[in-house]
Design a protein around this motif. Structure first.
Motif, mmCIF file in Angstrom:
data_model
loop_
_atom_site.group_PDB
_atom_site.id
_atom_site.type_symbol
_atom_site.label_atom_id
_atom_site.label_comp_id
_atom_site.label_asym_id
_atom_site.label_seq_id
_atom_site.Cartn_x
_atom_site.Cartn_y
_atom_site.Cartn_z
ATOM 1 N N ASP A 40 0.887 -1.164 0.000
ATOM 2 C CA ASP A 40 0.000 0.000 0.000
ATOM 3 C C ASP A 40 0.924 1.213 0.000
ATOM 4 N N LEU A 41 0.724 2.158 -0.909
ATOM 5 C CA LEU A 41 1.630 3.311 -1.008
ATOM 6 C C LEU A 41 1.611 4.198 0.237
ATOM 7 N N SER A 42 0.553 4.104 1.043
ATOM 8 C CA SER A 42 0.491 4.944 2.244
ATOM 9 C C SER A 42 1.342 4.391 3.383
ATOM 10 N N PRO A 44 5.057 2.772 3.895
ATOM 11 C CA PRO A 44 6.335 2.379 3.280
ATOM 12 C C PRO A 44 6.718 0.937 3.632
ATOM 13 N N LYS A 53 11.675 -4.673 -5.645
ATOM 14 C CA LYS A 53 12.246 -3.331 -5.463
ATOM 15 C C LYS A 53 12.027 -2.476 -6.703
ATOM 16 N N TYR A 56 8.162 -1.641 -7.028
ATOM 17 C CA TYR A 56 7.781 -0.720 -5.950
ATOM 18 C C TYR A 56 8.367 0.672 -6.197
ATOM 19 N N GLY A 57 9.630 0.732 -6.580
ATOM 20 C CA GLY A 57 10.281 2.007 -6.858
ATOM 21 C C GLY A 57 9.661 2.726 -8.044
ATOM 22 N N ILE A 59 6.591 2.419 -9.240
ATOM 23 C CA ILE A 59 5.252 2.896 -8.891
ATOM 24 C C ILE A 59 5.335 4.102 -7.974
ATOM 25 N N ASN A 60 6.286 4.113 -7.037
ATOM 26 C CA ASN A 60 6.461 5.274 -6.155
ATOM 27 C C ASN A 60 6.883 6.516 -6.929
ATOM 28 N N ILE A 61 7.789 6.372 -7.865
ATOM 29 C CA ILE A 61 8.219 7.513 -8.679
ATOM 30 C C ILE A 61 7.044 8.037 -9.498
ATOM 31 N N ALA A 63 3.881 7.759 -8.772
ATOM 32 C CA ALA A 63 2.902 8.361 -7.860
ATOM 33 C C ALA A 63 3.300 9.769 -7.428
ATOM 34 N N LYS A 64 4.597 10.054 -7.397
ATOM 35 C CA LYS A 64 5.050 11.408 -7.048
ATOM 36 C C LYS A 64 4.763 12.395 -8.182
#
Length: 76
Positions: A40-42, A44, A53, A56-57, A59-61, A63-64
């Motif tokens: 879940d992105l909320s 960490p 990795k 996940y990385g 998708i996080n980039i 999402a920013k």
């Protein structure tokens, strides 16, 4: 082009598919690694495996740069 480049060596091709979830969970399934990963992105997390990795990385980039309002079921 405001695009996101994924710096990885890809032998020939990659096929992915996904669908939007009604919650904030991401469920990623890797066919080649016969493995899956939930997050879940909320909250960490620290993925252990290299493929986790990378996903996940990425998708996080993303999402920013572009807010994500729900989770995904994702098959690689």
């Amino acid at each position: 082009n405001e695009g996101l480049a994924m710096p990885a060596g890809i032998n020939r091709w990659v096929v992915t598919c996904g669908k939007k979830r009604k919650d904030n969970q991401f469920h990623v399934v890797s066919r080649d690694f016969n493995d899956e990963f939930w997050f879940d992105l909320s909250t960490p997390v620290q993925p252990v495996k290299t493929w986790q990795k990378f996903v996940y990385g990425a998708i996080n980039i993303f999402a920013k740069q572009q807010p994500i309002d729900s989770g995904l079921d994702f098959y690689i």
